[in-house]
Design a protein around this motif. Sequence first.
Motif, PDB file in Angstrom:
ATOM      1  N   SER A 114       4.529  -7.456   1.793  1.00 42.35           N
ATOM      2  CA  SER A 114       3.054  -7.636   1.973  1.00 42.35           C
ATOM      3  C   SER A 114       2.270  -6.841   3.245  1.00 42.35           C
ATOM      4  O   SER A 114       1.411  -6.288   2.850  1.00 42.35           O
ATOM      5  CB  SER A 114       2.686  -9.038   2.075  1.00 42.35           C
ATOM      6  OG  SER A 114       3.244  -9.657   0.901  1.00 42.35           O
ATOM      7  N   LEU A 115       3.112  -6.919   4.160  1.00 40.09           N
ATOM      8  CA  LEU A 115       2.378  -6.198   5.516  1.00 40.09           C
ATOM      9  C   LEU A 115       2.596  -4.728   5.079  1.00 40.09           C
ATOM     10  O   LEU A 115       1.530  -4.148   5.422  1.00 40.09           O
ATOM     11  CB  LEU A 115       3.475  -6.549   6.359  1.00 40.09           C
ATOM     12  CG  LEU A 115       3.089  -5.905   7.841  1.00 40.09           C
ATOM     13  CD1 LEU A 115       1.774  -6.266   8.420  1.00 40.09           C
ATOM     14  CD2 LEU A 115       4.024  -6.160   9.112  1.00 40.09           C
ATOM     15  N   ILE A 116       3.581  -4.336   4.644  1.00 39.20           N
ATOM     16  CA  ILE A 116       3.475  -2.722   4.134  1.00 39.20           C
ATOM     17  C   ILE A 116       2.275  -2.280   3.324  1.00 39.20           C
ATOM     18  O   ILE A 116       1.679  -1.422   3.291  1.00 39.20           O
ATOM     19  CB  ILE A 116       4.984  -2.251   3.481  1.00 39.20           C
ATOM     20  CG1 ILE A 116       6.153  -2.582   4.580  1.00 39.20           C
ATOM     21  CG2 ILE A 116       4.812  -1.020   3.155  1.00 39.20           C
ATOM     22  CD1 ILE A 116       7.368  -2.200   4.029  1.00 39.20           C
ATOM     23  N   ILE A 117       2.481  -3.247   2.229  1.00 35.53           N
ATOM     24  CA  ILE A 117       1.228  -3.054   1.257  1.00 35.53           C
ATOM     25  C   ILE A 117      -0.281  -2.994   1.745  1.00 35.53           C
ATOM     26  O   ILE A 117      -1.141  -2.178   1.534  1.00 35.53           O
ATOM     27  CB  ILE A 117       1.341  -3.869  -0.100  1.00 35.53           C
ATOM     28  CG1 ILE A 117       2.377  -3.481  -0.659  1.00 35.53           C
ATOM     29  CG2 ILE A 117       0.161  -3.758  -0.940  1.00 35.53           C
ATOM     30  CD1 ILE A 117       2.987  -4.822  -1.949  1.00 35.53           C
ATOM     31  N   CYS A 161      -0.135   8.268   0.747  1.00 38.07           N
ATOM     32  CA  CYS A 161       0.062   6.800   0.912  1.00 38.07           C
ATOM     33  C   CYS A 161       0.738   6.158  -0.239  1.00 38.07           C
ATOM     34  O   CYS A 161       1.418   5.370   0.128  1.00 38.07           O
ATOM     35  CB  CYS A 161      -1.617   6.373   1.225  1.00 38.07           C
ATOM     36  SG  CYS A 161      -2.300   6.867   2.701  1.00 38.07           S
ATOM     37  N   ILE A 162       0.618   6.612  -1.320  1.00 36.38           N
ATOM     38  CA  ILE A 162       1.012   5.780  -2.629  1.00 36.38           C
ATOM     39  C   ILE A 162       2.582   6.025  -2.877  1.00 36.38           C
ATOM     40  O   ILE A 162       3.572   5.216  -2.667  1.00 36.38           O
ATOM     41  CB  ILE A 162       0.515   6.166  -4.076  1.00 36.38           C
ATOM     42  CG1 ILE A 162      -1.127   5.988  -4.126  1.00 36.38           C
ATOM     43  CG2 ILE A 162       1.220   5.842  -5.081  1.00 36.38           C
ATOM     44  CD1 ILE A 162      -1.688   6.335  -5.205  1.00 36.38           C
ATOM     45  N   MET A 163       3.108   7.534  -2.443  1.00 37.44           N
ATOM     46  CA  MET A 163       4.436   7.608  -2.605  1.00 37.44           C
ATOM     47  C   MET A 163       5.162   7.044  -1.175  1.00 37.44           C
ATOM     48  O   MET A 163       6.197   6.227  -1.558  1.00 37.44           O
ATOM     49  CB  MET A 163       4.664   9.128  -2.272  1.00 37.44           C
ATOM     50  CG  MET A 163       4.358   9.913  -3.765  1.00 37.44           C
ATOM     51  SD  MET A 163       4.934  11.644  -3.745  1.00 37.44           S
ATOM     52  CE  MET A 163       3.900  12.148  -2.354  1.00 37.44           C
ATOM     53  N   LEU A 164       4.438   6.919   0.082  1.00 30.39           N
ATOM     54  CA  LEU A 164       5.039   6.384   1.160  1.00 30.39           C
ATOM     55  C   LEU A 164       5.241   4.849   0.917  1.00 30.39           C
ATOM     56  O   LEU A 164       6.236   4.409   1.056  1.00 30.39           O
ATOM     57  CB  LEU A 164       4.287   6.559   2.418  1.00 30.39           C
ATOM     58  CG  LEU A 164       4.660   5.911   3.765  1.00 30.39           C
ATOM     59  CD1 LEU A 164       6.095   6.705   4.026  1.00 30.39           C
ATOM     60  CD2 LEU A 164       3.694   6.214   4.709  1.00 30.39           C
ATOM     61  N   GLY A 165       4.096   4.287   0.343  1.00 33.38           N
ATOM     62  CA  GLY A 165       4.161   2.885   0.065  1.00 33.38           C
ATOM     63  C   GLY A 165       5.256   2.405  -0.848  1.00 33.38           C
ATOM     64  O   GLY A 165       5.996   1.382  -0.688  1.00 33.38           O
ATOM     65  N   VAL A 166       5.407   3.164  -2.023  1.00 34.56           N
ATOM     66  CA  VAL A 166       6.424   2.961  -3.014  1.00 34.56           C
ATOM     67  C   VAL A 166       7.774   3.151  -2.331  1.00 34.56           C
ATOM     68  O   VAL A 166       8.744   2.142  -2.577  1.00 34.56           O
ATOM     69  CB  VAL A 166       6.414   3.837  -4.107  1.00 34.56           C
ATOM     70  CG1 VAL A 166       7.495   3.692  -5.049  1.00 34.56           C
ATOM     71  CG2 VAL A 166       4.946   3.513  -5.016  1.00 34.56           C
TER      72      VAL A 166
END
Length: 385
Positions: A114-117, A161-166
């Motif tokens: 959750s913190l990462i997201i 951002c999306i790739m790093l989050g995944v």
Amino acid sequence: MSAFFNSVFTSVSSAASALLTPEFWAVQWPLWKMSILTCASILVFRICYRSFILKLTTHLKERYHYDYIDSFAKAFNHPIQAFLWILAFYSFIVLSPLSPFSQHPAFDKILRSSLIICLIGGVYNLCDAGHGLIMQLLKRSNQHIDETIGELISALAHMLCIMLGVVMVAKEWDYDITAFIASLGIGAMAIAFAAKDSLANVFGSIIIITERPFVVGDWISANNVEGIVEKVSFRSTCIRTFYQELVYVPNNLLSNTSIINYTQRQKYRIQFLLGVTYSTTREQLQNVCQQIRQLCEQMDDIYNEGFDVNFFEFGDSSLNIRIVCYAKVPENTQNYALKNSMYHKIRERFNLEVMRILEENGVSCAFPSRSIYFETPIPEAVKEK
């Protein structure tokens, strides 16, 4: 995945059976009290955050014109509030006497994920509005470029951002991301081979933006094109020539060729050969050279250092005086037309003063001439004709 859900279901069943006994509530009340107070404190902090911190950032923006603080506050507002809700629920479960829940390793993973997201979501929102923020940064660095560049940078930042989050969330849940990263590498190689020329222009535009050999409005000469820069995009640079033609030069060519920026000239050079007739005496030539040197030292529009006035050579039909000096053009204006106009006026006054010196010394300028001598005397009849 099925084993995880089975363990969660078992934990829920055992916790539900324990909650039905009155002894559980009576004995474990101190732990319940601590969990409730911690959860309430976090929720109160969330209310204070919405009521005071956001208003403080707005006040700082209006008073000190800190636009960046307001942009960051708006981008991370919803992610921070969502994370505070998740943190309150997590604290309530972990500090409560529900040991099957609190001791389950999935809860720590949920909190970290959750913190990462939330962090990635804040950065994503910053890039979303970031179009305006990126354009402000580019303008403050004296890069007045087309807004499409800001939009493309914002889109690339969204993808990253999306790739790093995944990748980060998958790593928290112990998933193997090697195949995913390898597929991204293969896809990037295929795209690079398919759009080699376009990518070369993109990298050329990045070089132009970072090194800043010119900005919009500069007078430049590059790749046999001379004119005023009107627009810089990711593919090409638009140059308006002095014949009012629009020339689109690919950025790949500009990044690999010599660029002459006339706007950034600190001094405007005046250089020419002054040819006088061979009938000029040595004393006259010395006086002319000396008076032109004094003119360069005393004239307000000419720098009194770095000039050079000398009897240079014996030409074919003239005695040549080499004159080199620099005109004072104001540096507080970026208008190339105004600078050129002032330079030509200064050069005109300097040339008129040089003519005055020649007239006062009785020296004439030479023009190309040629004398022809006949070895055989011309007959008188031919002379008469």
